[in-house]
Design a protein around this motif. Structure first.
Motif, mmCIF file in Angstrom:
data_model
loop_
_atom_site.group_PDB
_atom_site.id
_atom_site.type_symbol
_atom_site.label_atom_id
_atom_site.label_comp_id
_atom_site.label_asym_id
_atom_site.label_seq_id
_atom_site.Cartn_x
_atom_site.Cartn_y
_atom_site.Cartn_z
ATOM 1 N N THR A 30 36.021 -18.010 7.800
ATOM 2 C CA THR A 30 35.799 -19.439 8.024
ATOM 3 C C THR A 30 35.083 -19.755 9.330
ATOM 4 N N THR A 31 34.555 -18.743 10.002
ATOM 5 C CA THR A 31 33.833 -18.978 11.251
ATOM 6 C C THR A 31 32.483 -19.619 10.953
ATOM 7 N N PHE A 32 32.217 -20.765 11.564
ATOM 8 C CA PHE A 32 31.003 -21.518 11.262
ATOM 9 C C PHE A 32 29.736 -20.705 11.520
ATOM 10 N N ASP A 33 29.716 -19.981 12.645
ATOM 11 C CA ASP A 33 28.510 -19.249 13.034
ATOM 12 C C ASP A 33 28.712 -17.743 12.930
ATOM 13 N N GLU A 34 29.397 -17.316 11.892
ATOM 14 C CA GLU A 34 29.649 -15.887 11.684
ATOM 15 C C GLU A 34 28.336 -15.140 11.439
ATOM 16 N N ARG A 35 28.350 -13.846 11.678
ATOM 17 C CA ARG A 35 27.210 -13.006 11.311
ATOM 18 C C ARG A 35 26.907 -13.200 9.830
ATOM 19 N N TYR A 36 25.641 -13.290 9.498
ATOM 20 C CA TYR A 36 25.247 -13.539 8.107
ATOM 21 C C TYR A 36 25.716 -12.419 7.188
ATOM 22 N N GLY B 222 18.180 -2.832 9.155
ATOM 23 C CA GLY B 222 17.554 -1.552 9.465
ATOM 24 C C GLY B 222 16.468 -1.648 10.512
ATOM 25 N N ASN B 223 16.012 -2.878 10.799
ATOM 26 C CA ASN B 223 14.908 -3.062 11.743
ATOM 27 C C ASN B 223 15.335 -3.673 13.072
ATOM 28 N N ILE B 224 16.631 -3.927 13.235
ATOM 29 C CA ILE B 224 17.123 -4.567 14.461
ATOM 30 C C ILE B 224 17.913 -3.557 15.285
ATOM 31 N N GLU B 225 17.655 -3.529 16.574
ATOM 32 C CA GLU B 225 18.376 -2.621 17.460
ATOM 33 C C GLU B 225 19.862 -2.979 17.476
ATOM 34 N N ASP B 226 20.702 -1.958 17.618
ATOM 35 C CA ASP B 226 22.150 -2.148 17.526
ATOM 36 C C ASP B 226 22.671 -3.172 18.525
ATOM 37 N N ASN B 227 22.135 -3.155 19.742
ATOM 38 C CA ASN B 227 22.646 -4.067 20.769
ATOM 39 C C ASN B 227 22.250 -5.524 20.517
ATOM 40 N N LEU B 228 21.308 -5.748 19.611
ATOM 41 C CA LEU B 228 20.866 -7.108 19.288
ATOM 42 C C LEU B 228 21.341 -7.562 17.908
ATOM 43 N N LEU B 229 21.933 -6.636 17.153
ATOM 44 C CA LEU B 229 22.231 -6.903 15.749
ATOM 45 C C LEU B 229 23.173 -8.088 15.548
ATOM 46 N N ALA B 230 24.277 -8.118 16.299
ATOM 47 C CA ALA B 230 25.275 -9.175 16.104
ATOM 48 C C ALA B 230 24.668 -10.559 16.318
ATOM 49 N N GLN B 231 23.943 -10.740 17.418
ATOM 50 C CA GLN B 231 23.353 -12.040 17.719
ATOM 51 C C GLN B 231 22.285 -12.415 16.703
ATOM 52 N N LYS B 232 21.460 -11.453 16.307
ATOM 53 C CA LYS B 232 20.397 -11.728 15.335
ATOM 54 C C LYS B 232 20.985 -12.119 13.979
ATOM 55 N N MET B 233 22.084 -11.471 13.590
ATOM 56 C CA MET B 233 22.721 -11.806 12.317
ATOM 57 C C MET B 233 23.328 -13.212 12.361
ATOM 58 N N LYS B 234 23.865 -13.610 13.517
ATOM 59 C CA LYS B 234 24.385 -14.974 13.666
ATOM 60 C C LYS B 234 23.257 -15.990 13.534
ATOM 61 N N GLU B 235 22.164 -15.721 14.222
ATOM 62 C CA GLU B 235 21.025 -16.637 14.186
ATOM 63 C C GLU B 235 20.440 -16.724 12.783
ATOM 64 N N MET B 236 20.378 -15.597 12.096
ATOM 65 C CA MET B 236 19.829 -15.576 10.743
ATOM 66 C C MET B 236 20.686 -16.413 9.799
#
Length: 585
Positions: free
Chosen positions: A237-243, A328-342
């Motif tokens: 139920t997190t509004f801005d969860e990772r996609y 597969g194209n996102i660096e591990d250290n950026l993955l969480a934030q990028k998935m949230k934004e997506m």
């Protein structure tokens, strides 16, 4: 939806829910008409169905239609009468009998029957359940109500995420059996409480995110052979969860569960708990209707000047593949934030507020696509908050939805917020949601028609809570029952200021932070300390602004959820007697 806990104070809760305090508030009676309809007329002063004194005008202005239904009846309000007329759908007619005035605790118990009763207890008797999300807030209230209403219910298989059977049993004990919520059952069964609970509740090690829910072959066969009702209450139920996380639980999870449902030999109903906010950015009166695969709210809105062919088309399979490709194209250290934004970007592209409601809507679409001949009920509550009556008033667990705002206000940490003062916060007590859920379960589990039925459990049309009224109630509550600071002193709070623009809200946050910390005075005497405090203030302001941004689609929400007569009767009149009839206490 998320959970709102204003307070464990029954007094405050009664103000927010607007419980009638005397017979003059809402006293419908039945009278005959020439046509095949049921008419209710108000017997108190003024001739209105809902008395609106001391409440915002929004209560009457936005409630030109009290309750309506794609299932049973359309409701029209006219000159003080509530007229229920058939809408032409081939559904079972619902006739409400013997509605009586609310008379407080001394009133003689009277039944409200839906024909010969909904038959909830009869339906529950001997039935076996498979429940996901069983340690969650709403699922526990549902489990408690079932066990207290019909102790002769069959076994309830509870899917619990754990590393082994022992760990699952520990979670069952710690998060369900030994919790305060079940104290009434503990009093009823006394020394045999543990034995009773363990004879009914069976922890099943599994995970909604795994193939076959992670069940071993033996457990899978037991579920397939024995279960009568599947209740899917698992959700992120997190509004801005990772996609990727949200779509795996909220969209693909129901698909995995439906695959098991198709193997169940005795299945009578698949009940899915969703949220009213799957309606996304729809505006105005929102009716109860199911999603079909590929539905897109952005296309419904038909943006002026944009031809339909240029509007986005939702393809759930493409969304899943896009996630896999991008991971597969996102660096591990950026993955969480990028998935949230997506997640937020994709949700808003297709007409939803955030990742949570978007992935829940796609979950409903997949259920409809895969269900075939399985009877399905979708329950869409709005913001679920603490219990009103059952098993006792004020039970709450967790800290979600508006809780951080309310608690920060009570502690004097937040004196304003970004919100439409005339907007409506749609809240419903958990026990009312459970009442409606059980009524829908019994109705459709008994008929077993091979269709899908949607029930919105909400208050924004029938009993709206306006934000400016909420701020007054919160101020009154924290004035009479203040929070206590670390020194043991009561915390005095001003009435919360409501801002309709981000710029005004941001300016208020800075002024408030500077005033509380004395930042201006410190600047001349101790530059180093001043810089440290300024950084703390800046961080606090940014956190509040981020919170406001996440909540903005809800604090300025323009939709109002219409509920049908069946749900309205189930949730407003409270308890059920031994035959499954609704009881007014």
């Amino acid at each position: 939806m998320g959970i709102l806990s204003i307070s464990h104070s029954t007094n405050l809760l009664s103000k927010i829910i607007k419980i009638p305090q005397n017979n003059d508030w809402y006293i419908p009676t039945r009278r005959k008409t020439r046509t095949n309809v049921v008419v209710f007329s108000h017997q108190g002063g003024g001739g209105n169905v809902i008395k609106s004194s001391n409440l915002s005008s929004v209560l009457t202005e936005r409630s030109s239609s009290l309750v309506s239904s794609d299932h049973a009846a359309t409701t029209l309000m006219d000159a003080g009468n509530l007229v229920l007329s058939q809408n032409g759908k081939n559904q079972t007619d619902i006739v409400v009998k013997d509605i009586v005035p609310y008379g407080g605790p001394t009133t003689t118990t009277t039944l409200i029957g839906l024909d010969d009763g909904i038959g909830i207890v009869k339906f529950l008797r001997g039935k076996k359940f498979f429940v996901t999300g069983s340690t969650g807030f709403l699922a526990k209230v549902l489990i408690e109500k079932i066990l207290r209403t019909e102790p002769d219910v069959g076994k309830m298989y509870l899917l619990i995420k754990a590393k082994n059977k022992q760990a699952a049993m520990e979670r069952l004990q710690n998060e369900i059996i030994n919790t305060e919520l079940f104290r009434c059952l503990r009093q009823i069964h006394g020394k045999s409480y543990q034995a009773f609970m363990l004879s009914k509740l069976v922890p099943i090690v599994g995970d909604i995110c795994e193939t076959n829910l992670g069940l071993d072959e033996e457990l899978y066969d037991i579920i397939a052979d024995e279960v009568d009702v599947i209740v899917n209450s698992a959700a992120n139920t997190t509004f801005d969860e990772r996609y990727d996380t949200a779509i795996n639980i909220n969209t693909r999870g129901p698909c995995r569960l439906m695959a098991i449902a198709k193997k169940c030999k005795k299945l009578k109903l698949f009940l899915h708990v969703s949220t009213a906010y799957v309606n996304g950015q729809r505006q105005g009166r929102i009716m109860e209707r199911p999603f079909s695969i590929g539905d897109c709210i952005a296309r419904e809105k038909l943006i002026p000047g944009v031809p339909p062919k240029y509007l986005p088309t939702l393809d759930i399979e493409n969304e899943i593949n896009m996630i896999l490709k991008n991971k597969g194209n996102i660096e591990d250290n950026l993955l969480a934030q990028k998935m949230k934004e997506m997640g937020l970007e994709r949700a808003r592209r297709y007409g939803w507020q955030d990742t949570y409601v978007f992935t829940k809507a796609m979950g409903e679409m997949m259920i409809d696509k895969l269900r075939e001949d399985i009877p399905v009920v979708v329950i869409r509550p709005s913001v679920i908050e603490s219990t009103l009556n059952e098993p006792f008033p004020g039970w709450m667990e967790g800290n979600r939805m508006m809780d951080p705002i309310v608690l920060c206000y009570g502690k004097g940490q937040l004196t304003g917020f970004l919100v439409d003062p005339n907007g409506v916060l749609d809240v419903v007590p958990a026990d009312m949601v459970v009442n409606a859920t059980l009524a829908a379960m019994a109705k459709h589990g008994t008929t077993q028609k091979r269709d899908i039925n949607v029930y919105q459990i909400a208050s924004s049309v029938v009993n709206p809570l306006v934000f400016q009224d909420l701020t007054r109630l919160l101020y009154e509550h924290y004035t009479s029952s203040p929070c206590i600071d670390s020194k043991g002193n009561p915390i005095q709070v001003p009435i919360m200021k409501l801002f309709s623009s981000s710029e005004e809200f941001s300016g208020h946050l800075w002024r408030d932070a500077i005033q509380k910390t004395g930042l201006t005075a410190m600047a001349s005497s101790n530059g180093k300390m001043s810089q440290k405090i300024e950084n703390i203030c800046r961080k606090s302001v940014e956190q509040a602004k981020y919170l406001a941004k996440i909540y903005e689609p809800y604090t300025f929400y323009g939709g109002r959820f219409v509920i049908n007569l069946f749900s309205y009767s189930s949730i407003t009149e409270g308890n059920l007697d031994a035959t499954g009839k609704v009881v007014v206490m």
